[in-house]
Design a protein around this motif. Structure first.
Motif, mmCIF file in Angstrom:
data_model
loop_
_atom_site.group_PDB
_atom_site.id
_atom_site.type_symbol
_atom_site.label_atom_id
_atom_site.label_comp_id
_atom_site.label_asym_id
_atom_site.label_seq_id
_atom_site.Cartn_x
_atom_site.Cartn_y
_atom_site.Cartn_z
ATOM 1 N N GLU A 232 3.355 13.517 52.132
ATOM 2 C CA GLU A 232 4.532 13.826 51.319
ATOM 3 C C GLU A 232 4.160 14.580 50.048
ATOM 4 O OE1 GLU A 232 8.373 11.635 49.180
ATOM 5 O OE2 GLU A 232 6.898 10.443 50.281
ATOM 6 N N ILE A 233 4.573 15.834 49.969
ATOM 7 C CA ILE A 233 4.366 16.641 48.773
ATOM 8 C C ILE A 233 5.548 16.424 47.834
ATOM 9 C CG2 ILE A 233 4.089 18.979 47.863
ATOM 10 C CD1 ILE A 233 2.921 19.771 50.565
ATOM 11 N N TRP A 234 5.263 16.017 46.597
ATOM 12 C CA TRP A 234 6.326 15.724 45.646
ATOM 13 C C TRP A 234 6.751 16.983 44.879
ATOM 14 C CZ3 TRP A 234 9.279 11.565 45.319
ATOM 15 C CH2 TRP A 234 10.113 11.432 44.200
ATOM 16 N N SER A 235 5.781 17.785 44.438
ATOM 17 C CA SER A 235 6.111 18.997 43.681
ATOM 18 C C SER A 235 4.904 19.925 43.634
ATOM 19 C CB SER A 235 6.540 18.653 42.247
ATOM 20 O OG SER A 235 5.449 18.124 41.513
ATOM 21 N N TYR A 236 5.156 21.159 43.196
ATOM 22 C CA TYR A 236 4.101 22.125 42.891
ATOM 23 C C TYR A 236 4.261 22.565 41.439
ATOM 24 C CZ TYR A 236 2.541 22.844 47.727
ATOM 25 O OH TYR A 236 2.023 22.674 48.980
ATOM 26 N N CYS A 237 3.154 22.739 40.743
ATOM 27 C CA CYS A 237 3.157 23.304 39.393
ATOM 28 C C CYS A 237 2.586 24.719 39.504
ATOM 29 C CB CYS A 237 2.322 22.451 38.442
ATOM 30 S SG CYS A 237 2.918 20.754 38.263
ATOM 31 N N LEU A 238 3.463 25.707 39.454
ATOM 32 C CA LEU A 238 3.076 27.097 39.692
ATOM 33 C C LEU A 238 3.317 27.936 38.441
ATOM 34 C CD1 LEU A 238 4.676 27.518 43.239
ATOM 35 C CD2 LEU A 238 2.329 26.841 42.671
ATOM 36 N N GLY A 239 2.379 28.814 38.113
ATOM 37 C CA GLY A 239 2.521 29.649 36.934
ATOM 38 C C GLY A 239 1.219 30.246 36.442
ATOM 39 N N HIS A 240 0.088 29.596 36.747
ATOM 40 C CA HIS A 240 -1.197 30.175 36.370
ATOM 41 C C HIS A 240 -1.394 31.500 37.103
ATOM 42 C CE1 HIS A 240 -3.096 27.315 33.714
ATOM 43 N NE2 HIS A 240 -2.781 26.307 34.507
ATOM 44 N N THR A 241 -2.072 32.439 36.452
ATOM 45 C CA THR A 241 -2.287 33.763 37.042
ATOM 46 C C THR A 241 -3.726 33.953 37.487
ATOM 47 O OG1 THR A 241 -2.697 34.700 34.839
ATOM 48 C CG2 THR A 241 -0.432 34.787 35.688
ATOM 49 N N SER A 242 -4.499 32.876 37.510
ATOM 50 C CA SER A 242 -5.867 32.904 38.010
ATOM 51 C C SER A 242 -6.199 31.502 38.514
ATOM 52 C CB SER A 242 -6.838 33.336 36.909
ATOM 53 O OG SER A 242 -8.152 33.489 37.433
ATOM 54 N N PHE A 243 -7.402 31.334 39.013
ATOM 55 C CA PHE A 243 -7.812 30.058 39.574
ATOM 56 C C PHE A 243 -7.640 28.926 38.553
ATOM 57 C CE2 PHE A 243 -11.515 32.490 38.137
ATOM 58 C CZ PHE A 243 -12.076 31.640 37.181
ATOM 59 N N VAL A 244 -7.212 27.770 39.038
ATOM 60 C CA VAL A 244 -7.086 26.578 38.202
ATOM 61 C C VAL A 244 -8.423 25.842 38.252
ATOM 62 C CG1 VAL A 244 -5.796 24.474 37.754
ATOM 63 C CG2 VAL A 244 -4.646 26.425 38.788
ATOM 64 N N THR A 245 -8.941 25.454 37.088
ATOM 65 C CA THR A 245 -10.261 24.841 37.039
ATOM 66 C C THR A 245 -10.230 23.332 36.818
ATOM 67 O OG1 THR A 245 -10.337 25.409 34.696
ATOM 68 C CG2 THR A 245 -11.448 26.914 36.227
ATOM 69 N N CYS A 246 -9.262 22.835 36.035
ATOM 70 C CA CYS A 246 -9.300 21.431 35.647
ATOM 71 C C CYS A 246 -7.913 20.940 35.240
ATOM 72 C CB CYS A 246 -10.279 21.214 34.489
ATOM 73 S SG CYS A 246 -10.173 22.462 33.180
ATOM 74 N N THR A 247 -7.715 19.641 35.372
ATOM 75 C CA THR A 247 -6.446 19.020 35.006
ATOM 76 C C THR A 247 -6.713 17.688 34.305
ATOM 77 O OG1 THR A 247 -6.290 17.985 37.190
ATOM 78 C CG2 THR A 247 -5.102 20.064 36.873
ATOM 79 N N ALA A 248 -5.737 17.221 33.529
ATOM 80 C CA ALA A 248 -5.830 15.929 32.846
ATOM 81 C C ALA A 248 -4.420 15.527 32.427
ATOM 82 C CB ALA A 248 -6.759 16.007 31.635
ATOM 83 N N PHE A 249 -4.281 14.305 31.910
ATOM 84 C CA PHE A 249 -2.972 13.801 31.508
ATOM 85 C C PHE A 249 -2.927 13.525 30.020
ATOM 86 C CE2 PHE A 249 -3.556 12.588 35.956
ATOM 87 C CZ PHE A 249 -2.409 13.145 36.520
#
Length: 448
Positions: free
Chosen positions: A187-204
């Motif tokens: 089950e995919i809940w959502s996508y966060c789209l908008g970066h214009t290059s590779f995504v390297t890292c995430t945090a909260f």
């Protein structure tokens, strides 16, 4: 996934792996992974930790690319280019499980109940494994996949309801954590789209107790973005190129520096940012009311080395490491046990000889009156006053940490990262060769 070579066989010295750092959730120990080796220092006993491993194989044979503690701190996982995932019991620092995946591992994380360790690979798949020790052999179960795109980071939300994965193809995916992980997470809940290059890292960011945490992400487009990950809505874009400290740093001749690392303070209010070829750390403040990121401070390292990894501890001290080690790769060809053992020994020796810089950034003490603003500022701790002292530096830095040598190694690691994240364009002949030599395809010779 598209890689960067069309030939078979071992490749030695064609890549560098960055040094990584992680801190125990209660602040009791610090871990640096460099090359195929782990360096661990116990801050309570003020001594080096020696690990024990009776699993097979008993050591990492190639560069470690991901390390992580679980929230309770009783488990630690290391994984990397040798396709191994190792699970450690941190009370004894003994390895309790070792499994091998089909592809190289890029990221690891734990479920919030600590019952599962999750790991992602270069082919775009996320797997899970129970942390409980069983008599029968464990087999990893696939949770989800990103359609052959390298997964660059893997996180589980604070309440444990969602899995957040980012990839080389500019996207962030939010999936529902399943009731039974062995049956997958479809089950995919959502996508966060908008970066214009590779995504390297995430945090909260934000308070965990409020249940209103948001997602921050770093990318090759030089931005740190703020998201409502449940809806996929982008709330704010912070462009690091606009900062004077970044523009004044002349170590790189390019318009865009990739964001290569993020770490968030325990209270969720400060985001520490590492940039490609930037000899310092950016500190951003999360404005919960305005749902924005604001520049708080830029800290430049006096040694002029580029940090490769960072991590906040429970006391809001920021640990940073700079360094890299040569990645010695066996490749996918069949080798004898003797050849594999020799390659593993080379990787361990390379890791042992690699040098690194470890530094600590501490929050300034509170003040009153005109100096009250200083309470939100940080300063670089002097090497002589480092927590853990000379014993810690000797353990984690690995000998004499020459700043010039560390700087060159870190730069090579960043170039390797750029090479990996940038999709290569192949000629028609190269594509045909790649089809012929795919390591997951069997060939049969026709007898004449």
């Amino acid at each position: 996934m598209e890689d960067h070579g069309a030939s078979l066989g071992a490749g030695v010295g064609d890549m560098m792996a960055p040094a990584l750092i992680s801190v125990h959730p209660d602040g009791s120990c610090v871990v640096v992974a460099i090359g195929a080796g782990l360096r661990i220092f116990d801050l309570l006993r003020n001594e080096q930790v020696v690990v024990s491993d009776e699993t097979v194989p008993a050591r990492h044979g190639e560069a470690i690319r991901a390390i992580s503690f679980n929230d309770k701190g009783n488990f630690f996982s290391s994984a990397g280019d040798d396709k191994l995932v190792k699970l450690w019991n941190t009370e004894s620092w003994s390895c309790i499980k070792t499994i091998r995946l089909p592809k190289k591992v890029t990221s690891v994380a734990f479920s919030k109940d600590s019952k599962w360790v999750l790991f992602a690979d270069k082919f775009g798949a996320v797997y899970t494994l129970p942390t409980a020790v069983k008599e029968e052999k464990d087999e990893p179960a696939q949770l989800l996949a990103h359609c052959c795109s390298i997964i660059t980071d893997l996180e589980v939300t604070s309440e444990g309801k969602y899995i957040v994965t980012s990839d080389r193809d500019f996207k962030i995916r939010v999936s529902v954590f399943p009731a039974d992980p062995l049956k997958g997470a479809p089950e995919i809940w959502s996508y966060c789209l908008g970066h214009t290059s590779f995504v390297t890292c995430t945090a909260f960011v934000g308070s965990q107790t409020s249940g209103q945490q948001l997602l921050v992400s770093g990318s090759g487009d030089s931005t740190v973005r703020l998201w409502d990950y449940k809806t996929g809505k982008m709330l704010h874009v912070f462009d690091t190129n606009e900062l004077e400290a970044v523009r004044d740093d002349k170590t790189v001749d390019c318009a865009a520096r990739a964001v290569i690392g993020l770490s968030v303070s325990p209270d969720g209010s400060i985001v520490a940012v590492l940039l490609e070829r930037f000899t310092g750390v950016l500190l951003l403040e999360y404005d919960d009311l305005g749902k924005r990121l604001k520049h708080l401070q830029s800290i430049i390292l006096s040694e002029h080395v580029v940090p490769t990894s960072l991590a906040f501890d429970v006391a809001s001290r920021l640990w940073i490491v700079a360094g890299a080690a040569e990645s010695i790769e066996l490749g996918d060809q069949l080798v004898t046990p003797e050849e594999a053992a020799a390659a593993e020994a080379r990787a361990q020796m390379t890791a042992k000889m690699a040098v690194a810089h470890v530094r600590l950034i501490v929050r300034c003490s509170g003040a009153v009156g005109q100096d009250a603003e200083k309470a939100a500022h940080y300063e670089l701790s002097e090497k002589e006053s480092m927590l853990g002292g000379e014993a810690l530096l000797s353990t984690l830095e690995g000998g004499r940490a020459d700043s010039g040598e560390v700087a060159v190694a870190a730069e090579a690691a960043e170039q390797a990262m750029r090479k990996l994240m940038s999709k290569r364009q192949y000629t028609l002949q190269e594509r045909e060769n790649r089809k012929r030599f795919r390591n997951d395809k069997k060939f049969e010779r026709n007898e004449v």
